[in-house]
Design an enzyme around this catalytic site. Sequence first.
Site, PDB file in Angstrom:
ATOM      1  N   GLY A 138       0.191  -5.164  -0.465  1.00 57.88           N
ATOM      2  CA  GLY A 138       0.607  -3.931   0.218  1.00 57.88           C
ATOM      3  C   GLY A 138      -0.609  -3.027   0.947  1.00 57.88           C
ATOM      4  O   GLY A 138      -0.569  -2.550   1.695  1.00 57.88           O
ATOM      5  N   THR A 139      -1.753  -3.174   0.078  1.00 58.09           N
ATOM      6  CA  THR A 139      -2.909  -2.512   0.691  1.00 58.09           C
ATOM      7  C   THR A 139      -3.293  -2.859   1.702  1.00 58.09           C
ATOM      8  O   THR A 139      -3.446  -2.254   2.764  1.00 58.09           O
ATOM      9  CB  THR A 139      -4.133  -2.529  -0.489  1.00 58.09           C
ATOM     10  OG1 THR A 139      -3.552  -1.806  -1.622  1.00 58.09           O
ATOM     11  CG2 THR A 139      -5.341  -1.515  -0.174  1.00 58.09           C
ATOM     12  N   GLY A 152       4.246  -8.826  -2.850  1.00 57.13           N
ATOM     13  CA  GLY A 152       5.114  -9.723  -3.701  1.00 57.13           C
ATOM     14  C   GLY A 152       5.195  -9.376  -5.158  1.00 57.13           C
ATOM     15  O   GLY A 152       6.119  -9.426  -5.878  1.00 57.13           O
ATOM     16  N   HIS A 153       4.062  -8.838  -5.647  1.00 58.30           N
ATOM     17  CA  HIS A 153       4.017  -8.463  -7.159  1.00 58.30           C
ATOM     18  C   HIS A 153       5.188  -7.290  -7.655  1.00 58.30           C
ATOM     19  O   HIS A 153       5.301  -7.121  -8.855  1.00 58.30           O
ATOM     20  CB  HIS A 153       2.673  -8.157  -7.951  1.00 58.30           C
ATOM     21  CG  HIS A 153       2.160  -7.018  -7.502  1.00 58.30           C
ATOM     22  ND1 HIS A 153       1.803  -5.879  -8.384  1.00 58.30           N
ATOM     23  CD2 HIS A 153       1.626  -6.717  -6.144  1.00 58.30           C
ATOM     24  CE1 HIS A 153       1.132  -5.067  -7.985  1.00 58.30           C
ATOM     25  NE2 HIS A 153       0.894  -5.241  -6.602  1.00 58.30           N
ATOM     26  N   CYS A 205      -2.639   3.339 -10.127  1.00 61.82           N
ATOM     27  CA  CYS A 205      -3.791   3.324  -9.814  1.00 61.82           C
ATOM     28  C   CYS A 205      -4.465   4.847 -10.251  1.00 61.82           C
ATOM     29  O   CYS A 205      -5.710   4.934 -10.011  1.00 61.82           O
ATOM     30  CB  CYS A 205      -3.961   3.362  -8.251  1.00 61.82           C
ATOM     31  SG  CYS A 205      -2.731   2.024  -7.474  1.00 61.82           S
ATOM     32  N   ASN A 254       6.633   5.700  -4.878  1.00 65.51           N
ATOM     33  CA  ASN A 254       6.209   4.972  -5.978  1.00 65.51           C
ATOM     34  C   ASN A 254       6.098   5.774  -7.245  1.00 65.51           C
ATOM     35  O   ASN A 254       6.600   5.006  -8.294  1.00 65.51           O
ATOM     36  CB  ASN A 254       4.838   4.199  -5.934  1.00 65.51           C
ATOM     37  CG  ASN A 254       3.614   5.179  -5.495  1.00 65.51           C
ATOM     38  OD1 ASN A 254       3.831   5.634  -4.282  1.00 65.51           O
ATOM     39  ND2 ASN A 254       2.581   5.239  -6.128  1.00 65.51           N
ATOM     40  N   GLN A 302       7.707  -0.245  -2.480  1.00 65.99           N
ATOM     41  CA  GLN A 302       8.567  -0.109  -3.603  1.00 65.99           C
ATOM     42  C   GLN A 302      10.180  -0.143  -3.381  1.00 65.99           C
ATOM     43  O   GLN A 302      11.060   0.607  -3.938  1.00 65.99           O
ATOM     44  CB  GLN A 302       8.322   1.345  -3.989  1.00 65.99           C
ATOM     45  CG  GLN A 302       6.997   1.579  -4.547  1.00 65.99           C
ATOM     46  CD  GLN A 302       6.722   0.994  -6.042  1.00 65.99           C
ATOM     47  OE1 GLN A 302       7.803   0.303  -6.590  1.00 65.99           O
ATOM     48  NE2 GLN A 302       5.400   0.658  -6.328  1.00 65.99           N
ATOM     49  N   THR A 325      -7.839 -19.140   5.546  1.00 64.37           N
ATOM     50  CA  THR A 325      -7.040 -20.212   4.834  1.00 64.37           C
ATOM     51  C   THR A 325      -5.759 -19.490   4.144  1.00 64.37           C
ATOM     52  O   THR A 325      -6.052 -18.776   3.356  1.00 64.37           O
ATOM     53  CB  THR A 325      -7.698 -21.127   4.082  1.00 64.37           C
ATOM     54  OG1 THR A 325      -8.759 -21.631   4.887  1.00 64.37           O
ATOM     55  CG2 THR A 325      -6.671 -22.163   3.559  1.00 64.37           C
TER      56      THR A 325
HETATM   57  N1  PLP Z   1       2.100   1.073  -1.485  1.00 66.52           N
HETATM   58  C1  PLP Z   1       2.954   1.503  -2.373  1.00 66.52           C
HETATM   59  C2  PLP Z   1       4.030   2.427  -2.091  1.00 66.52           C
HETATM   60  C3  PLP Z   1       2.481   1.027  -3.672  1.00 66.52           C
HETATM   61  O1  PLP Z   1       3.248   1.354  -4.708  1.00 66.52           O
HETATM   62  C4  PLP Z   1       1.446   0.196  -3.928  1.00 66.52           C
HETATM   63  C5  PLP Z   1       1.010  -0.327  -5.070  1.00 66.52           C
HETATM   64  O2  PLP Z   1       1.335   0.405  -6.286  1.00 66.52           O
HETATM   65  C6  PLP Z   1       0.873  -0.536  -2.741  1.00 66.52           C
HETATM   66  C7  PLP Z   1       1.337   0.189  -1.566  1.00 66.52           C
HETATM   67  C8  PLP Z   1      -0.209  -1.251  -2.813  1.00 66.52           C
HETATM   68  O3  PLP Z   1       0.059  -2.631  -3.114  1.00 66.52           O
HETATM   69  P1  PLP Z   1      -0.579  -3.701  -3.596  1.00 66.52           P
HETATM   70  O4  PLP Z   1      -0.831  -3.260  -5.073  1.00 66.52           O
HETATM   71  O5  PLP Z   1       0.087  -5.146  -3.415  1.00 66.52           O
HETATM   72  O6  PLP Z   1      -2.066  -3.767  -2.745  1.00 66.52           O
END
Ligand code: PLP
Length: 409
Positions: free
Chosen positions: A90-91, A215-216, A341, A166, A194, A252
């Site tokens: 996501g980041t 994915g996670h 985080c 989140n 989310q 890759t």
């Molecule tokens: N965006 C939201 C709303 C999230 O809750 C999170 C992770 O907690 C992220 C982005 C970041 O995702 P990733 O952990 O896959 O980098």
Amino acid sequence: MPPDRREPRVDCSVNCKLAMHRVYMDANATTPLAPEAFAAMRPWFTEQFGNASSIHFYGQRARGAVERAREQVARLLGCRPAEVVFTSGGTEGDNLALTGVLKPGDHLITSSIEHHAVLHTAERMRDRGIEVTFLPVDASGVVDPEDVRRAVRPNTRLISIMMANNEIGTLQPVAEIGAIAQQDDVYFHTDAVQAVGKVPIDVKAIGCDLLSISGHKFHGPQGTGALYVRRGTHPEPLLFGGPQERQRRAGTENLAGIVGLGDAAERAQAFVAGDGAARLGALRNRLEQGILARVDEAGVYGGGAPRVPNTTNLWFDHLEGEALVIALDLKGLAVSGGSACMSGATEPSHVLTAMGVLPERARASLRFSLDTNATDADVDFAVQLVPDAIARLRELSPVYRGPAAAVTQ
Ligand code: PLP
């Protein structure tokens, strides 16, 4: 003689007796990889290896697996496979969406409750000559689409508003915001990290140009994700190198990870299309009501707003959320005091602060987030444990005077 590297013998009978019953209610931080996704990934680590860019048998086999996963993700999002760019999560998707579209002199509209993957990127963009508007939210944690409309300027290039928050789980009015973006000819990105596996996602109904997933958060592997990039949208890449992902993301491909992501995407889509989300919502409601019925001076954030079915964020006055997280963990219940985080930080959550919650109450909050494996027994466990833990911690509070009527916000 080489040193003896054998592990000390573990007496299993003793260990098993000591093993604590543990319940995980922190799915918004991460979810366990589904065994089926793991089984699908396994051969791609070893015997079915290959570089998807190679033209020989091994490469083409890997290419086939990557493209099958792309189709699975495309079905989840309601887009064309060519519009899916695989990322590391996501980041990265959020970073690629913002930095890829914005140039100095542009204007970005976002909200004050975004994940830091968007907020910190937006701040960085501001340092690089991009104007940024951070929109407020109401007391339930929802952005008003009219605020978005009013914030649009001639140089507005991108609107980035998350689909589901989140921390409190509120769903944002993304389809209305998408319509505004289309009317004003502005790009629209939504962070749907989310939302996947909790509510249906359809990029056409949302009207977005960019949408990030991870994915996670839905029983796929950590370090995997995707960014939907609408046809005709060309974000500047974050990574340069090879021509992978149609020149949109060099490097890759994470073959096994992508296979696991595809499998999890298919599973998440089936879960939402079936009765999974409704079942999760019923469990969440029982959890929320069960705790609030037994604890006074407590309430739920965003309870009146549309929310994803797995999340509830509760406040309990006269205690520290961090202390409660630790007390519950010691009894076997894993929850979070804010976003993962943020844990360890003493600052109150930026989301709750944006909703107008005072710092003392924001610090006395707990997020419960259920994953698709949650059971009635898990909810019973939490409903029994949480009120007891709160009562014990409040006994130590110099300001708590005893039970009063429970209130909600
Ligand atoms: N965006 C939201 C709303 C999230 O809750 C999170 C992770 O907690 C992220 C982005 C970041 O995702 P990733 O952990 O896959 O980098």
